[in-house]
Scaffold this active site. Structure first.
Site, PDB file in Angstrom:
ATOM      1  N   HIS A 216      15.258  12.624  -6.572  1.00  0.00           N
ATOM      2  CA  HIS A 216      16.099  13.391  -6.127  1.00  0.00           C
ATOM      3  C   HIS A 216      17.087  13.715  -6.621  1.00  0.00           C
ATOM      4  O   HIS A 216      18.176  12.679  -7.594  1.00  0.00           O
ATOM      5  CB  HIS A 216      17.693  12.183  -4.673  1.00  0.00           C
ATOM      6  CG  HIS A 216      15.946  11.426  -4.183  1.00  0.00           C
ATOM      7  ND1 HIS A 216      14.949  12.327  -3.341  1.00  0.00           N
ATOM      8  CD2 HIS A 216      16.216  10.579  -2.986  1.00  0.00           C
ATOM      9  CE1 HIS A 216      14.332  11.645  -2.873  1.00  0.00           C
ATOM     10  NE2 HIS A 216      14.612  10.891  -2.556  1.00  0.00           N
TER      11      HIS A 216
ATOM     12  N   GLN B  91      16.070  16.851  -2.316  1.00  0.00           N
ATOM     13  CA  GLN B  91      15.487  15.471  -2.067  1.00  0.00           C
ATOM     14  C   GLN B  91      14.007  15.436  -2.235  1.00  0.00           C
ATOM     15  O   GLN B  91      12.513  16.410  -1.776  1.00  0.00           O
ATOM     16  CB  GLN B  91      15.254  13.960  -1.266  1.00  0.00           C
ATOM     17  CG  GLN B  91      17.078  14.335  -0.894  1.00  0.00           C
ATOM     18  CD  GLN B  91      17.043  13.065   0.483  1.00  0.00           C
ATOM     19  OE1 GLN B  91      18.807  13.753   0.943  1.00  0.00           O
ATOM     20  NE2 GLN B  91      16.414  12.174   1.215  1.00  0.00           N
TER      21      GLN B  91
ATOM     22  N   CYS C 248      18.170   5.603  -1.147  1.00  0.00           N
ATOM     23  CA  CYS C 248      17.344   6.553  -2.078  1.00  0.00           C
ATOM     24  C   CYS C 248      18.895   7.644  -2.140  1.00  0.00           C
ATOM     25  O   CYS C 248      18.159   7.543  -3.858  1.00  0.00           O
ATOM     26  CB  CYS C 248      16.183   6.409  -2.409  1.00  0.00           C
ATOM     27  SG  CYS C 248      15.027   7.684  -1.200  1.00  0.00           S
TER      28      CYS C 248
ATOM     29  N   GLU D 223      18.972  10.881   7.854  1.00  0.00           N
ATOM     30  CA  GLU D 223      19.199  10.925   6.391  1.00  0.00           C
ATOM     31  C   GLU D 223      20.996  10.673   6.012  1.00  0.00           C
ATOM     32  O   GLU D 223      21.480   9.705   5.347  1.00  0.00           O
ATOM     33  CB  GLU D 223      18.872  11.859   4.970  1.00  0.00           C
ATOM     34  CG  GLU D 223      19.075  11.512   4.352  1.00  0.00           C
ATOM     35  CD  GLU D 223      17.709  10.089   3.711  1.00  0.00           C
ATOM     36  OE1 GLU D 223      17.768   9.622   4.132  1.00  0.00           O
ATOM     37  OE2 GLU D 223      17.780  10.043   2.162  1.00  0.00           O
TER      38      GLU D 223
ATOM     39  N   THR E 269       0.774  -1.418   0.280  1.00  0.00           N
ATOM     40  CA  THR E 269       0.061   0.147   0.136  1.00  0.00           C
ATOM     41  C   THR E 269       1.076   1.292  -0.204  1.00  0.00           C
ATOM     42  O   THR E 269       0.348   2.085  -0.291  1.00  0.00           O
ATOM     43  CB  THR E 269      -0.699   0.106   1.023  1.00  0.00           C
ATOM     44  OG1 THR E 269       0.357  -0.307   2.802  1.00  0.00           O
ATOM     45  CG2 THR E 269      -2.116  -0.747   0.752  1.00  0.00           C
TER      46      THR E 269
HETATM   47  P1  NAP Z   1       5.235   4.047   3.103  1.00  0.00           P
HETATM   48  O1  NAP Z   1       4.272   4.992   1.238  1.00  0.00           O
HETATM   49  O2  NAP Z   1       5.036   4.921   4.016  1.00  0.00           O
HETATM   50  O3  NAP Z   1       4.433   2.782   3.197  1.00  0.00           O
HETATM   51  C1  NAP Z   1       4.735   1.892   3.879  1.00  0.00           C
HETATM   52  C2  NAP Z   1       4.152   0.482   4.035  1.00  0.00           C
HETATM   53  O4  NAP Z   1       4.864  -0.380   4.663  1.00  0.00           O
HETATM   54  C3  NAP Z   1       3.074   1.013   3.304  1.00  0.00           C
HETATM   55  O5  NAP Z   1       1.954  -0.500   2.758  1.00  0.00           O
HETATM   56  C4  NAP Z   1       2.240   0.319   5.094  1.00  0.00           C
HETATM   57  O6  NAP Z   1       1.014  -0.484   5.405  1.00  0.00           O
HETATM   58  C5  NAP Z   1       3.093  -0.812   6.053  1.00  0.00           C
HETATM   59  N1  NAP Z   1       3.800  -0.981   6.584  1.00  0.00           N
HETATM   60  C6  NAP Z   1       3.840   0.276   7.618  1.00  0.00           C
HETATM   61  N2  NAP Z   1       4.455  -0.630   9.018  1.00  0.00           N
HETATM   62  C7  NAP Z   1       3.774  -1.908   8.595  1.00  0.00           C
HETATM   63  C8  NAP Z   1       3.682  -2.758   9.689  1.00  0.00           C
HETATM   64  N3  NAP Z   1       4.107  -2.494  11.688  1.00  0.00           N
HETATM   65  N4  NAP Z   1       4.032  -3.799   9.359  1.00  0.00           N
HETATM   66  C9  NAP Z   1       3.797  -3.949   8.279  1.00  0.00           C
HETATM   67  N5  NAP Z   1       3.733  -3.260   7.051  1.00  0.00           N
HETATM   68  C10 NAP Z   1       3.808  -2.331   7.916  1.00  0.00           C
HETATM   69  O7  NAP Z   1       6.720   3.972   2.402  1.00  0.00           O
HETATM   70  P2  NAP Z   1       7.605   3.650   1.211  1.00  0.00           P
HETATM   71  O8  NAP Z   1       8.415   5.178   1.142  1.00  0.00           O
HETATM   72  O9  NAP Z   1       6.789   3.146   0.113  1.00  0.00           O
HETATM   73  O10 NAP Z   1       8.675   3.212   1.710  1.00  0.00           O
HETATM   74  C11 NAP Z   1       8.552   1.668   2.077  1.00  0.00           C
HETATM   75  C12 NAP Z   1      10.667   1.109   2.350  1.00  0.00           C
HETATM   76  O11 NAP Z   1      11.485   1.860   1.919  1.00  0.00           O
HETATM   77  C13 NAP Z   1      10.411   2.048   3.563  1.00  0.00           C
HETATM   78  O12 NAP Z   1      11.609   1.457   4.211  1.00  0.00           O
HETATM   79  C14 NAP Z   1      11.758   3.505   3.315  1.00  0.00           C
HETATM   80  O13 NAP Z   1      12.802   3.963   4.095  1.00  0.00           O
HETATM   81  C15 NAP Z   1      12.109   2.391   1.626  1.00  0.00           C
HETATM   82  N6  NAP Z   1      12.603   3.369   0.327  1.00  0.00           N
HETATM   83  C16 NAP Z   1      12.208   4.249   0.422  1.00  0.00           C
HETATM   84  C17 NAP Z   1      12.482   4.837  -0.442  1.00  0.00           C
HETATM   85  C18 NAP Z   1      10.805   5.581  -1.310  1.00  0.00           C
HETATM   86  O14 NAP Z   1      11.611   6.945  -1.724  1.00  0.00           O
HETATM   87  N7  NAP Z   1      10.386   6.377  -0.668  1.00  0.00           N
HETATM   88  C19 NAP Z   1      13.225   4.924  -1.447  1.00  0.00           C
HETATM   89  C20 NAP Z   1      13.850   3.766  -0.779  1.00  0.00           C
HETATM   90  C21 NAP Z   1      13.488   3.063   0.381  1.00  0.00           C
HETATM   91  P3  NAP Z   1      -0.443   0.107   6.275  1.00  0.00           P
HETATM   92  O15 NAP Z   1      -0.836   0.959   4.614  1.00  0.00           O
HETATM   93  O16 NAP Z   1      -1.219  -0.905   5.659  1.00  0.00           O
HETATM   94  O17 NAP Z   1      -0.418   1.481   7.175  1.00  0.00           O
END
Ligand code: NAP
Length: 359
Positions: free
Chosen positions: A248, A181, A154, A208, A10
């Site tokens: 970024h 970013q 990232c 970060e 999600t």
């Molecule tokens: P996000 O939009 O906040 O999404 C977080 C996801 O994790 C959602 O599907 C959420 O589910 C789920 N989640 C949260 N708490 C959880 C739990 N306790 N158990 C199981 N699922 C849980 O974050 P995002 O930006 O997609 O990032 C996801 C990961 O990738 C993070 O670790 C982030 O640091 C990393 N990342 C992000 C980027 C970027 O550009 N955004 C780049 C590189 C790495 P619900 O919707 O059900 O809450």
């Protein structure tokens, strides 16, 4: 077709992972999971916010067959029901859940939870895929049939790709960098407020800079037996958030060991990564780096989709007037594609073909 689960489906990265996997020649999404907030709903329902509005973020249409999939609770997810898991969850949840999955099943993760473990490589396409061998030690040490292969942070996705040809040809003494970013880098839980970001720049991103100042040395290090000897150059980073949706931008100042010029650095970058591209992995771009001579580029809006979001755009390569053997440039990488979901997919493709040898 290999069966894929996206855990964290999600979120912003999870959504991008879905889009990256649509019509994939080797992989098929069969399961989705997220937190208990989303569990038990169809994916379409789980995406709705408290006003009923969809949080689907990608410009591609969400296919009906994916929208109808049930979202499972990540905490109770059965890893043996799929061949590979893409974990795109928060680091704190990843720390607990990913080892449970890895007992039986390969996990490709975008979370930082395992990046700094000594038996865990941070794999970046075209840069350090030889470090994948370390996964065998990880599997043996921990008694896992699967493994955890994390993607890099990232912010450094573009930096490490642009530094590698410089390191190989001239050596790197030190790096100073400032990032600008995109907002999508902060995710959606809870995400950034438009009120805070519009007409604004925020000069701090919690947690970060320590990642940005240490991960590149591990990625650009050398595999020595059962561990990685990190590259020795220091990095000084300032990380800022700007009102851009995706992409970024990094302004880098690099002091090299041997003399270099803008022309020789450009040549090294343009010729870089041909062997890796020639592997023909479905998510790899034709060019890992494209260099532009237009002084107004790279720009996030214009350049982030280069190579399907997998090519790093470098511009403004020029001599640094302060450092001896100094070069400075600006590089841009798509944070949710190269820097997260699609980069993770490229890693999965490489590992399936050359480490697991399933194809
Ligand atoms: P996000 O939009 O906040 O999404 C977080 C996801 O994790 C959602 O599907 C959420 O589910 C789920 N989640 C949260 N708490 C959880 C739990 N306790 N158990 C199981 N699922 C849980 O974050 P995002 O930006 O997609 O990032 C996801 C990961 O990738 C993070 O670790 C982030 O640091 C990393 N990342 C992000 C980027 C970027 O550009 N955004 C780049 C590189 C790495 P619900 O919707 O059900 O809450």
């Amino acid at each position: 077709m290999l069966k894929i689960a996206i855990v964290g489906a999600t979120g912003i990265v999870g959504q991008q992972a879905i889009v990256s996997l649509l019509n994939h020649p080797w992989f098929k999404i069969t399961k989705l999971a997220a937190s208990e907030r989303s569990a038990g709903k169809s994916y379409r329902e789980a995406l709705k916010d408290s006003n009923g509005s969809s949080r689907w973020w990608c410009t591609e249409e969400l296919p009906d067959e994916i929208a109808a999939l049930p979202v499972e609770d990540a905490a109770n997810f059965d890893p043996t029901s799929v061949d590979i898991i893409f974990s795109t969850i928060d680091a704190s949840a990843a720390k607990v859940l990913e080892p449970k999955y890895a007992l039986t099943t390969p996990v490709i993760s975008t979370a930082s939870a395992f990046r700094y473990e000594s038996d865990t490589p941070i794999l970046v396409g075209g840069i350090n895929m030889e470090q994948a061998q370390l996964l065998a030690s990880q599997q043996q040490n921990r008694g896992w049939k699967g493994f955890i292969a994390p993607k890099s942070n990232c912010t450094i996705a573009g930096l490490v790709v642009s530094l590698k040809p410089i390191l190989d040809k001239f050596g790197v003494k030190q790096v100073v960098m400032t990032s600008l970013q995109a907002m999508s880098g902060a995710g959606r839980t809870p995400g950034l407020s438009a009120m805070d970001m519009m007409e604004n720049v925020v000069p701090y991103i919690s947690g970060e800079e320590p990642k940005v100042e240490t991960e590149p040395q591990k990625i650009l290090g050398t595999l020595a037996g059962e561990s990685i000897q990190p590259a020795t150059f220091p990095i000084s980073a300032t990380c800022t958030r700007v009102p851009v949706l995706d992409g970024h931008l990094v302004c880098a100042f690099v002091q090299t060991e041997k003399p270099c010029s803008p022309e020789t650095v450009k040549e090294a970058m343009v010729n870089f990564g041909k062997d890796f591209s020639a592997l023909g992995l479905p998510s790899s771009p034709l060019h890992l780096i494209e260099v532009t001579d237009d002084p107004f580029r790279p720009q996030p809006r214009l350049d982030r989709e280069r190579g399907g979001g997998m090519t790093v755009t470098v511009g403004r390569i020029r001599k640094d007037p302060i450092y001896e053997n100094g070069i400075k440039y600006v590089c841009l990488a798509h944070n949710t594609k190269l820097g997260a979901a699609k980069g993770a997919l490229q890693t999965a493709e490489y590992l399936v073909k050359y480490y697991l040898k399933w194809l």
